[in-house]
Every structure is written in structure tokens, then in C-alpha cells.
Design an enzyme around this catalytic site. Structure first.
Site, PDB file in Angstrom:
ATOM      1  N   SER A   6       0.840  -1.194   0.000  1.00 56.53           N
ATOM      2  CA  SER A   6       0.000   0.000   0.000  1.00 56.53           C
ATOM      3  C   SER A   6       0.876   1.246   0.000  1.00 56.53           C
ATOM      4  O   SER A   6       1.585   1.529   0.969  1.00 56.53           O
ATOM      5  CB  SER A   6      -0.901   0.022   1.238  1.00 56.53           C
ATOM      6  OG  SER A   6      -1.616   1.244   1.263  1.00 56.53           O
ATOM      7  N   HIS A  31      -1.135  -1.325  -4.195  1.00 55.85           N
ATOM      8  CA  HIS A  31      -2.417  -0.927  -3.603  1.00 55.85           C
ATOM      9  C   HIS A  31      -2.487   0.589  -3.501  1.00 55.85           C
ATOM     10  O   HIS A  31      -1.625   1.227  -2.892  1.00 55.85           O
ATOM     11  CB  HIS A  31      -2.554  -1.584  -2.224  1.00 55.85           C
ATOM     12  CG  HIS A  31      -3.890  -1.407  -1.584  1.00 55.85           C
ATOM     13  ND1 HIS A  31      -4.968  -2.209  -1.877  1.00 55.85           N
ATOM     14  CD2 HIS A  31      -4.323  -0.525  -0.651  1.00 55.85           C
ATOM     15  CE1 HIS A  31      -6.006  -1.833  -1.149  1.00 55.85           C
ATOM     16  NE2 HIS A  31      -5.648  -0.800  -0.405  1.00 55.85           N
ATOM     17  N   ASP A  33      -4.769   3.760  -2.442  1.00 52.72           N
ATOM     18  CA  ASP A  33      -5.912   4.180  -1.627  1.00 52.72           C
ATOM     19  C   ASP A  33      -6.441   5.540  -2.058  1.00 52.72           C
ATOM     20  O   ASP A  33      -5.682   6.511  -2.145  1.00 52.72           O
ATOM     21  CB  ASP A  33      -5.490   4.278  -0.152  1.00 52.72           C
ATOM     22  CG  ASP A  33      -5.362   2.917   0.507  1.00 52.72           C
ATOM     23  OD1 ASP A  33      -6.276   2.085   0.341  1.00 52.72           O
ATOM     24  OD2 ASP A  33      -4.349   2.683   1.182  1.00 52.72           O
ATOM     25  N   MET A  35      -9.251   8.373  -0.892  1.00 52.24           N
ATOM     26  CA  MET A  35     -10.136   8.788   0.212  1.00 52.24           C
ATOM     27  C   MET A  35     -10.677  10.176  -0.094  1.00 52.24           C
ATOM     28  O   MET A  35      -9.947  11.013  -0.623  1.00 52.24           O
ATOM     29  CB  MET A  35      -9.342   8.843   1.527  1.00 52.24           C
ATOM     30  CG  MET A  35      -8.625   7.553   1.889  1.00 52.24           C
ATOM     31  SD  MET A  35      -7.681   7.750   3.409  1.00 52.24           S
ATOM     32  CE  MET A  35      -6.786   6.193   3.455  1.00 52.24           C
ATOM     33  N   HIS A  64      -8.390   1.067  -4.298  1.00 52.31           N
ATOM     34  CA  HIS A  64      -9.355   0.915  -3.200  1.00 52.31           C
ATOM     35  C   HIS A  64      -9.994   2.280  -2.960  1.00 52.31           C
ATOM     36  O   HIS A  64      -9.333   3.188  -2.479  1.00 52.31           O
ATOM     37  CB  HIS A  64      -8.565   0.422  -1.970  1.00 52.31           C
ATOM     38  CG  HIS A  64      -9.347   0.338  -0.702  1.00 52.31           C
ATOM     39  ND1 HIS A  64      -8.727   0.258   0.531  1.00 52.31           N
ATOM     40  CD2 HIS A  64     -10.686   0.304  -0.451  1.00 52.31           C
ATOM     41  CE1 HIS A  64      -9.644   0.170   1.475  1.00 52.31           C
ATOM     42  NE2 HIS A  64     -10.834   0.210   0.913  1.00 52.31           N
ATOM     43  N   MET A  66     -12.323   4.675  -1.053  1.00 46.96           N
ATOM     44  CA  MET A  66     -13.054   4.914   0.196  1.00 46.96           C
ATOM     45  C   MET A  66     -13.758   6.254   0.038  1.00 46.96           C
ATOM     46  O   MET A  66     -13.300   7.286   0.523  1.00 46.96           O
ATOM     47  CB  MET A  66     -12.052   4.925   1.376  1.00 46.96           C
ATOM     48  CG  MET A  66     -11.484   3.550   1.678  1.00 46.96           C
ATOM     49  SD  MET A  66      -9.927   3.618   2.590  1.00 46.96           S
ATOM     50  CE  MET A  66      -8.764   3.649   1.225  1.00 46.96           C
ATOM     51  N   MET A 138     -11.557  -5.387   5.397  1.00 48.79           N
ATOM     52  CA  MET A 138     -10.774  -4.383   6.128  1.00 48.79           C
ATOM     53  C   MET A 138     -10.509  -4.909   7.535  1.00 48.79           C
ATOM     54  O   MET A 138     -11.445  -5.251   8.270  1.00 48.79           O
ATOM     55  CB  MET A 138     -11.540  -3.055   6.216  1.00 48.79           C
ATOM     56  CG  MET A 138     -11.605  -2.253   4.934  1.00 48.79           C
ATOM     57  SD  MET A 138     -10.012  -1.900   4.166  1.00 48.79           S
ATOM     58  CE  MET A 138      -9.183  -0.937   5.431  1.00 48.79           C
ATOM     59  N   ASP A 176      -6.730  -5.988   4.334  1.00 45.78           N
ATOM     60  CA  ASP A 176      -6.062  -4.683   4.319  1.00 45.78           C
ATOM     61  C   ASP A 176      -6.126  -4.047   5.711  1.00 45.78           C
ATOM     62  O   ASP A 176      -7.221  -3.799   6.226  1.00 45.78           O
ATOM     63  CB  ASP A 176      -6.783  -3.793   3.295  1.00 45.78           C
ATOM     64  CG  ASP A 176      -6.184  -2.408   3.130  1.00 45.78           C
ATOM     65  OD1 ASP A 176      -5.100  -2.142   3.663  1.00 45.78           O
ATOM     66  OD2 ASP A 176      -6.831  -1.593   2.439  1.00 45.78           O
TER      67      ASP A 176
END
Ligand code: DX5
Ligand code: ZN
Length: 215
Positions: A6, A31, A33, A35, A64, A66, A138, A176
Site C-alpha cells: 500500500s 495498492h 488508496d 479517500m 481501493h 473509500m 478491512m 487490508d
């Protein structure tokens, strides 16, 4: 075992070098992320960051998201080089929306994942497993790296492994949050396919040994 480092924990001053380092050490995924500061109380990488890194590596872009609006954001990342787009079930309002997102992303030729937060039961998403490519468990509250692994993820992975095998599905199980050599081994024993690890890997001189310890 597939390892997905990540980059939330990578050094933003030399992000490409960090990605190329883990690539040279033989990992399969990276990975990424996303957000929005609303679905989770933090912000992270953006579409511009994905555009920036994609030309510089050959890893699978494991995105991913979010965010509160997974349909719109998912389409955007699918159109900018994501290989997997994983959205949160908690960000959707009903089954029709979930199916709409899955179908749209598949039309755009990306693999589709659904993620569940620590307080969401696996039972709520079992019906989607035949339709998706990845289920992300998660093992911390989404939003921040460096948190402690929440043990209840183990039973979720076991339930998913059993369901996927019994029904002959090809959906991958990813975990994760708080993954290190100890928690990674527990997830492996429970039947996980992909380990995401951020702070356990980046910023350590022995990153090669750390990656090996997760395999
Ligand atoms: C948290 C992110 C994770 C995070 C994991 O919301 O989804 O991908 O980077 O970080 P570590 O491995 O440090 O727990
Ligand atoms: Zn993540």
C-alpha cells in the site's frame, strides 16, 4: 500469496522509486488508496496521482476507493488505468446501486471488488461474490495506515474461503490493515489470497526480507 504494497505508506517525495523497488522485489500488485475526506476522515491519492504512476511500472493497479460516491469515482479510476476497482458496500444505498456499479465497471473492462469495514458482516455481501472478482476485508477502520489489526477479520476470511470454495467461485480474498509477518500468517492460514501491507513494508531497510516474510 499475492502481495499488494500500500503506497499510502510510501514516501511521496520518491513515490516512483518506492514502487519500482517493490516491483523489483517481485510483488504482483500495488495498492492505491483513494479517500474523499467524507466516507473516511482523511484524504489520500487522486486521479492525477494514478496518471503519474501508471506509466512507470507494470504492477496490477489495485485501487481501493473509500468514497461516498463509488459509481462516479469508480468510473473515473477505471478510465485512468485501474486494473481492480474496489468500492465499499457501506457507501451504497441498496442492491440496485451495487449491481449498477458492478455492471458499469465490468463494462469498462476492470475487475471489480467490494470492501467491507470491520463492523460489516460478511453475510451481507455473500450474494455478490459470484458477480465480483475480489472481496476486500478491512482489518482496521479505513482511513489511516499504521493501525492495529482487528482479529475479527480472521473469521470473515474463513467464512469467505469456505463459501468461495464450496460454490466454485473465482473471487479473490484480500485483507487490508495492520498486516505484518504475524497477522499475515494468520490471514494466510484462514485462506486469504492477497495481503495488503503499507507501514510494515515501506520505509524499512529490510523491505526485501519483509516481503519474503509475508509470502
Ligand atoms: C487504510 C488503507 C490501507 C492502509 C494500510 O484505510 O486502506 O491500505 O494503507 O496500512 P497499514 O498496512 O499500515 O495498516
Ligand atoms: Zn486500502
Amino acid at each position: 500469496m499475492i502481495i499488494s504494497p500500500s503506497i499510502l505508506a510510501a514516501n511521496k517525495q520518491h513515490l516512483i522509486e518506492d514502487i519500482q523497488l517493490v516491483e523489483s522485489l517481485g510483488v504482483e500488485f500495488i495498492h492505491f488508496d483513494v479517500m474523499d475526506g467524507k466516507f473516511v476522515p482523511n484524504t489520500s491519492y487522486t486521479i492525477e496521482d494514478l496518471d503519474y504512476i501508471v506509466p512507470h511500472h507494470h504492477l496490477i493497479n489495485d485501487v481501493h476507493i473509500m468514497v461516498e460516491n463509488p459509481y462516479e469515482v469508480g468510473i473515473e479510476f477505471a478510465n485512468h488505468g485501474a486494473d481492480y476497482v474496489t468500492f465499499h458496500i457501506e457507501a451504497t444505498k441498496d442492491e440496485a446501486e451495487v449491481l449498477k456499479i458492478i455492471n458499469k465497471l465490468h463494462q469498462l473492462k476492470v475487475k471489480v471488488g467490494i470492501s467491507i469495514k470491520p463492523n460489516t458482516s460478511v453475510e451481507t455481501i455473500l450474494k455478490y461474490l459470484p458477480l465480483i472478482d475480489l472481496i476486500l476485508v478491512m482489518s482496521v477502520e479505513p482511513g489511516f495506515g499504521g493501525q492495529k489489526f482487528i482479529e475479527s477479520a480472521i473469521d470473515k476470511i474463513k467464512t469467505l474461503r469456505q463459501y468461495i470454495d464450496q460454490n466454485n467461485l473465482s473471487c479473490l480474498i484480500e485483507v487490508d490493515g495492520g498486516i505484518n509477518n504475524i497477522t499475515g500468517q494468520k490471514c494466510k492460514d484462514a485462506g486469504v489470497d492477497i495481503l495488503v501491507a503499507g507501514s510494515y513494508l515501506f520505509g524499512h531497510d529490510d523491505i526485501k526480507e519483509r516481503i519474503d516474510s509475508l509470502r
